[in-house]
Design a protein around this motif. Structure first.
Motif, PDB file in Angstrom:
ATOM      1  N   ALA A 197       0.822  -1.202   0.000  1.00 24.76           N
ATOM      2  CA  ALA A 197       0.000   0.000   0.000  1.00 24.76           C
ATOM      3  C   ALA A 197       0.859   1.257   0.000  1.00 24.76           C
ATOM      4  N   ALA A 198       2.017   1.209   0.665  1.00 27.63           N
ATOM      5  CA  ALA A 198       2.921   2.363   0.656  1.00 27.63           C
ATOM      6  C   ALA A 198       3.387   2.675  -0.762  1.00 27.63           C
ATOM      7  N   CYS A 199       3.696   1.629  -1.506  1.00 25.59           N
ATOM      8  CA  CYS A 199       4.065   1.838  -2.917  1.00 25.59           C
ATOM      9  C   CYS A 199       2.883   2.422  -3.697  1.00 25.59           C
ATOM     10  N   GLY A 200       1.690   1.939  -3.359  1.00 27.93           N
ATOM     11  CA  GLY A 200       0.503   2.420  -4.059  1.00 27.93           C
ATOM     12  C   GLY A 200       0.226   3.883  -3.823  1.00 27.93           C
ATOM     13  N   VAL A 201       0.353   4.341  -2.561  1.00 32.03           N
ATOM     14  CA  VAL A 201       0.051   5.741  -2.283  1.00 32.03           C
ATOM     15  C   VAL A 201       1.107   6.662  -2.870  1.00 32.03           C
ATOM     16  N   LEU A 202       2.370   6.250  -2.881  1.00 29.67           N
ATOM     17  CA  LEU A 202       3.418   7.094  -3.453  1.00 29.67           C
ATOM     18  C   LEU A 202       3.309   7.178  -4.969  1.00 29.67           C
ATOM     19  N   LEU A 203       2.911   6.076  -5.598  1.00 28.22           N
ATOM     20  CA  LEU A 203       2.757   6.060  -7.053  1.00 28.22           C
ATOM     21  C   LEU A 203       1.361   6.493  -7.482  1.00 28.22           C
ATOM     22  N   ASP A 204       0.476   6.732  -6.519  1.00 29.55           N
ATOM     23  CA  ASP A 204      -0.925   7.068  -6.797  1.00 29.55           C
ATOM     24  C   ASP A 204      -1.552   5.996  -7.684  1.00 29.55           C
ATOM     25  N   ASN A 205      -1.268   4.731  -7.331  1.00 30.55           N
ATOM     26  CA  ASN A 205      -1.686   3.591  -8.134  1.00 30.55           C
ATOM     27  C   ASN A 205      -2.817   2.851  -7.427  1.00 30.55           C
ATOM     28  N   ALA A 206      -4.030   2.962  -7.958  1.00 26.37           N
ATOM     29  CA  ALA A 206      -5.198   2.336  -7.340  1.00 26.37           C
ATOM     30  C   ALA A 206      -5.114   0.812  -7.370  1.00 26.37           C
ATOM     31  N   VAL A 207      -4.457   0.254  -8.380  1.00 25.87           N
ATOM     32  CA  VAL A 207      -4.337  -1.203  -8.479  1.00 25.87           C
ATOM     33  C   VAL A 207      -3.542  -1.754  -7.298  1.00 25.87           C
ATOM     34  N   LEU A 208      -2.457  -1.092  -6.947  1.00 26.12           N
ATOM     35  CA  LEU A 208      -1.653  -1.532  -5.810  1.00 26.12           C
ATOM     36  C   LEU A 208      -2.424  -1.378  -4.498  1.00 26.12           C
ATOM     37  N   ILE A 209      -3.223  -0.326  -4.405  1.00 30.14           N
ATOM     38  CA  ILE A 209      -4.031  -0.126  -3.201  1.00 30.14           C
ATOM     39  C   ILE A 209      -5.031  -1.262  -3.040  1.00 30.14           C
ATOM     40  N   VAL A 210      -5.707  -1.619  -4.125  1.00 33.14           N
ATOM     41  CA  VAL A 210      -6.677  -2.718  -4.079  1.00 33.14           C
ATOM     42  C   VAL A 210      -5.983  -4.024  -3.713  1.00 33.14           C
ATOM     43  N   GLY A 211      -4.797  -4.254  -4.306  1.00 29.64           N
ATOM     44  CA  GLY A 211      -4.049  -5.464  -3.989  1.00 29.64           C
ATOM     45  C   GLY A 211      -3.667  -5.524  -2.523  1.00 29.64           C
ATOM     46  N   ALA A 212      -3.254  -4.397  -1.964  1.00 31.75           N
ATOM     47  CA  ALA A 212      -2.888  -4.362  -0.550  1.00 31.75           C
ATOM     48  C   ALA A 212      -4.093  -4.634   0.336  1.00 31.75           C
ATOM     49  N   MET A 213      -5.250  -4.086  -0.045  1.00 30.94           N
ATOM     50  CA  MET A 213      -6.471  -4.339   0.724  1.00 30.94           C
ATOM     51  C   MET A 213      -6.819  -5.823   0.744  1.00 30.94           C
ATOM     52  N   ALA A 243     -17.244 -13.723  -0.175  1.00 32.07           N
ATOM     53  CA  ALA A 243     -17.603 -12.319  -0.065  1.00 32.07           C
ATOM     54  C   ALA A 243     -16.572 -11.520   0.705  1.00 32.07           C
ATOM     55  N   LEU A 244     -15.706 -12.186   1.476  1.00 34.81           N
ATOM     56  CA  LEU A 244     -14.697 -11.477   2.255  1.00 34.81           C
ATOM     57  C   LEU A 244     -13.714 -10.727   1.370  1.00 34.81           C
ATOM     58  N   VAL A 245     -13.474 -11.216   0.167  1.00 32.16           N
ATOM     59  CA  VAL A 245     -12.558 -10.524  -0.738  1.00 32.16           C
ATOM     60  C   VAL A 245     -13.128  -9.150  -1.078  1.00 32.16           C
ATOM     61  N   GLY A 246     -14.440  -9.118  -1.359  1.00 28.63           N
ATOM     62  CA  GLY A 246     -15.089  -7.843  -1.639  1.00 28.63           C
ATOM     63  C   GLY A 246     -15.047  -6.913  -0.452  1.00 28.63           C
ATOM     64  N   VAL A 247     -15.212  -7.476   0.756  1.00 23.28           N
ATOM     65  CA  VAL A 247     -15.133  -6.662   1.956  1.00 23.28           C
ATOM     66  C   VAL A 247     -13.737  -6.084   2.122  1.00 23.28           C
ATOM     67  N   ALA A 248     -12.724  -6.905   1.877  1.00 18.16           N
ATOM     68  CA  ALA A 248     -11.337  -6.476   2.071  1.00 18.16           C
ATOM     69  C   ALA A 248     -10.982  -5.284   1.205  1.00 18.16           C
ATOM     70  N   ILE A 249     -11.522  -5.216  -0.005  1.00 15.57           N
ATOM     71  CA  ILE A 249     -11.167  -4.121  -0.909  1.00 15.57           C
ATOM     72  C   ILE A 249     -12.176  -2.982  -0.842  1.00 15.57           C
ATOM     73  N   SER A 250     -12.998  -2.982   0.229  1.00 16.19           N
ATOM     74  CA  SER A 250     -13.972  -1.914   0.402  1.00 16.19           C
ATOM     75  C   SER A 250     -13.562  -0.917   1.472  1.00 16.19           C
ATOM     76  N   VAL A 251     -12.617  -1.289   2.323  1.00 14.12           N
ATOM     77  CA  VAL A 251     -12.236  -0.416   3.426  1.00 14.12           C
ATOM     78  C   VAL A 251     -10.764  -0.031   3.305  1.00 14.12           C
ATOM     79  N   THR A 252     -10.422   1.079   3.946  1.00 11.71           N
ATOM     80  CA  THR A 252      -9.091   1.653   3.734  1.00 11.71           C
ATOM     81  C   THR A 252      -8.218   1.549   4.970  1.00 11.71           C
ATOM     82  N   THR A 253      -8.315   0.452   5.698  1.00  9.78           N
ATOM     83  CA  THR A 253      -7.504   0.294   6.901  1.00  9.78           C
ATOM     84  C   THR A 253      -6.019   0.218   6.572  1.00  9.78           C
ATOM     85  N   VAL A 254      -5.651  -0.746   5.747  1.00 10.61           N
ATOM     86  CA  VAL A 254      -4.237  -0.932   5.409  1.00 10.61           C
ATOM     87  C   VAL A 254      -3.674   0.263   4.628  1.00 10.61           C
TER      88      VAL A 254
END
Length: 320
Positions: free
Chosen positions: A129-145, A244-255
């Protein structure tokens, strides 16, 4: 359907058999006298509709079978039996809606273990997720979630509150606090290393990030999404629809929020550090609140279903 395999002391077998026979939704009862060796006793097996499983398990525990013998429960993927179909029809409610409280408590207890694997997953997820926020890459953010394992301890807190299980609550809270603390500390070091090799920079952190700026800007929508995700995740656990947990995981921004806070801390950006921390806490609170309310609602609903069965009331009509 569920399959129960019980080891019962010889002097309690008749009580167990009578209990199984009078429980609505049971079938395929088998008794093997003297078959068990460790512990010694009889083996009793039966199938029970999922919606009647929790009541039977609770009654078996009241008889002390979990202490003097053994209770094992397995899911039946396929049962070609008219009697099994009749048992499911006789049981109140629908199997997909049923809650097996002992199974839920055991599952959340396991998922909230502060293991090396749990710590590795949450740390790696935060670094991605750190790589995602620095690169402004939504794909990496979703993967981290998707990689983050934090929903297990969050569900453990909700379950502990409803079931009044202080040990599970403590175990889950420790997993959350230690997990996020270690992951964020490691991500601070990771950020400094990436900066030293020229892959991270403060300009990237403070530059325009239209795809990921939400992780340090908490608002009402973030809390609403956390509530919805907490409810959906809890339902997926109680109904055994784990997909359904996969969908839940990529719905919140904890990580992602934890990652952005760690990167901002590494660069001394207090505004983003506090904003991301608020986002993290808001999501954690929303998920636990929604999970607790969902479990309370399910407990009330199944309590009414049991009462209907005891009073001999007809089943509620099924939709469709």
């Amino acid at each position: 359907m569920l399959h129960l395999r019980l080891i019962t002391p010889a002097d309690r077998t008749d009580d167990v058999v009578r209990l199984v026979e009078k429980t609505v939704g049971t079938t395929h009862l088998v008794v093997l006298r003297g078959a068990a060796r460790i512990p010694a006793g009889d083996v009793v097996m039966c199938d029970v509709a999922r919606e009647a499983g929790d009541e039977l398990l609770s009654a078996l525990q009241e008889l002390g079978i979990d202490r003097s013998g053994s209770i094992a429960v397995e899911n039946i993927d396929l049962s070609l039996s008219e009697r099994a179909a009749e048992a499911e029809e006789e049981a109140p409610g629908e199997g997909a809606d049923a809650v097996l409280w002992e199974h839920l408590t055991d599952a959340t207890h396991e998922e909230s273990a502060l293991s090396v694997t749990y710590l590795a997953f949450i740390t790696l997820a935060t670094m991605i997720a750190a790589c995602g926020v620095l690169l402004d890459n939504a794909v990496l953010i979703v993967g981290a979630m998707a990689v983050g394992p934090e929903f297990g301890p969050l569900a453990g807190v909700s379950t502990a509150l409803v079931q009044r299980a202080p040990r599970l609550a403590l175990r889950s809270l420790v997993a959350l606090l230690v997990g996020f603390a270690l992951a964020m500390a490691a991500t601070v070091g990771f950020s400094l290393f990436m900066d030293a090799v020229g892959l991270f920079s403060k300009d990237k952190l403070e530059g325009a990030r239209p795809n990921t700026s939400f992780v340090y800007a908490p608002d009402a929508f973030a809390f609403v999404v956390a509530l919805l995700a907490g409810a959906a995740g809890t339902l997926s656990l109680t109904s055994a629809k784990s997909g359904a947990l996969v969908g839940v995981a990529i719905s919140v921004t904890t990580v992602p929020a934890a990652a952005n806070a760690a990167v901002a801390l590494a660069y001394g950006d207090t505004r983003q550090t506090w904003g991301s921390t608020e986002q993290l806490l808001l999501n954690l609170f929303g998920i636990v609140l929604a999970g607790t309310l969902t479990l309370l609602a399910q407990k009330w609903f199944w309590g009414r279903q049991r009462e209907r069965v005891r009073q001999g009331a007809p089943r509620a009509p099924e939709l469709g």
